[in-house]
Design an enzyme around this catalytic site. Sequence first.
Site, PDB file in Angstrom:
ATOM      1  N   CYS A   1       0.835  -1.210   0.000  1.00 28.03           N
ATOM      2  CA  CYS A   1       0.000   0.000   0.000  1.00 28.03           C
ATOM      3  C   CYS A   1       0.864   1.253   0.000  1.00 28.03           C
ATOM      4  O   CYS A   1       1.370   1.669   1.044  1.00 28.03           O
ATOM      5  CB  CYS A   1      -0.932  -0.015   1.209  1.00 28.03           C
ATOM      6  SG  CYS A   1      -1.973   1.451   1.334  1.00 28.03           S
TER       7      CYS A   1
ATOM      8  N   CYS B   1      -0.433   4.146   2.091  1.00 32.09           N
ATOM      9  CA  CYS B   1      -0.175   4.007   3.525  1.00 32.09           C
ATOM     10  C   CYS B   1       1.295   4.260   3.854  1.00 32.09           C
ATOM     11  O   CYS B   1       1.611   4.915   4.841  1.00 32.09           O
ATOM     12  CB  CYS B   1      -0.507   2.587   4.000  1.00 32.09           C
ATOM     13  SG  CYS B   1      -2.014   1.910   3.320  1.00 32.09           S
ATOM     14  N   ASP B   2       2.191   3.731   3.059  1.00 31.36           N
ATOM     15  CA  ASP B   2       3.595   3.668   3.467  1.00 31.36           C
ATOM     16  C   ASP B   2       4.559   4.506   2.627  1.00 31.36           C
ATOM     17  O   ASP B   2       5.746   4.614   2.971  1.00 31.36           O
ATOM     18  CB  ASP B   2       4.066   2.199   3.443  1.00 31.36           C
ATOM     19  CG  ASP B   2       3.239   1.341   4.393  1.00 31.36           C
ATOM     20  OD1 ASP B   2       2.838   1.871   5.441  1.00 31.36           O
ATOM     21  OD2 ASP B   2       2.997   0.170   4.090  1.00 31.36           O
TER      22      ASP B   2
END
Length: 321
Positions: free
Chosen positions: A134, A137-138
């Site tokens: 992701c 997200c990261d």
Amino acid sequence: MTDKIENVLIIGGGPAGLAAAVYTARADLSPMMFAGAPYGGQLMLTSDVENYPGFASILGPELIEKMREQVKHFGTKVLDQNVTKVDFSQTPFKVTAGNVEYRSRAVIIATGAQAIWLGLPSETKLRGKGVSACATCDGFFFKEKIVGVVGGGDSAMEEALFLTKFATEVHIFHRRDAFRASKIMQDRVLSHPKIKVMWNTEVTEVLGDQKVEGVKLKIANKESDFKLDGLFLAIGHTPDTELFKGQVELDEKGYMLTTAIAALSGKKLNKLDSKYQTATSVPGVFAAGDNVDHTYRQAGTAVGMGISAALDTERWLEENI
Ligand code: NAP
């Protein structure tokens, strides 16, 4: 079979199911949740979460524990078991877990989805330590770093383009000599100065002990090491909906259709008033989270949909039972 007929059974113990539990519990519906074994879903495999409102930084498993404490505080009965069978052909609906058949007036399905991984032991070992599925997200953790993306579909293009905001270099490793992504996305990727594509390239190992330091690549049957700081897998997702095949309507990729999603293609899914946006094809069965949504796939969006499903359930029970 238990004697009691529950008001609502929630299948799935990730953010969508937990949010649905908070709302249905506070609406005095005494929900029962099958949280799965292991419980918690994709957040349990995530390290730092910095995009969930209210927490500048929190570990994925810690966020799940806080949500679980909250649902238990309001009286949700949480069983860390997997559901093995459902029967929605008549009411009350039947749900089997741990060889016990439970019955319920309404059901909320929030079983989520799973990212598809390459299946390498080194990839599993370094998940959350530089290996991610992701970028939203990261990606932020890779400022001024070199990253790789595996895949050749729209997700891979999207992840690679997003990563250019942070990384100095983004390398796409694709197993064939052509992308399957839409033309417009391909064009953006191929003309981006920070993105380089390595065609006919397989990742055979992720290198590093405590964190990702590189990957082993196989090109034309020759292996070589490639240095990088992060590896993003974008080779697809699978919704956890196998159990519901033949019970509620799914789309061609196995995601659950709800009133809202069906309406996007002009389809009426059920006999219900369209105000029940999270209703499935079976009145009284609602769905929320990544098992429905293949577009946004965030903890926050799953929570939002879980809340909608809880409110729909509450209203549906009031009007129909
Ligand atoms: P996808 O279209 O199924 O693409 C998966 C990619 O991963 C393919 O290029 C495939 O290679 C590769 N792949 C699969 N297994 C692999 C393996 N074991 N090793 C190496 N490579 C592997 O999945 P997606 O990109 O997640 O997209 C899913 C759906 O959502 C698509 O319909 C897509 O159009 C849509 N989507 C749309 C947008 C958008 O419009 N903005 C954004 C994201 C996703 P091959 O090509 O060789 O099979």
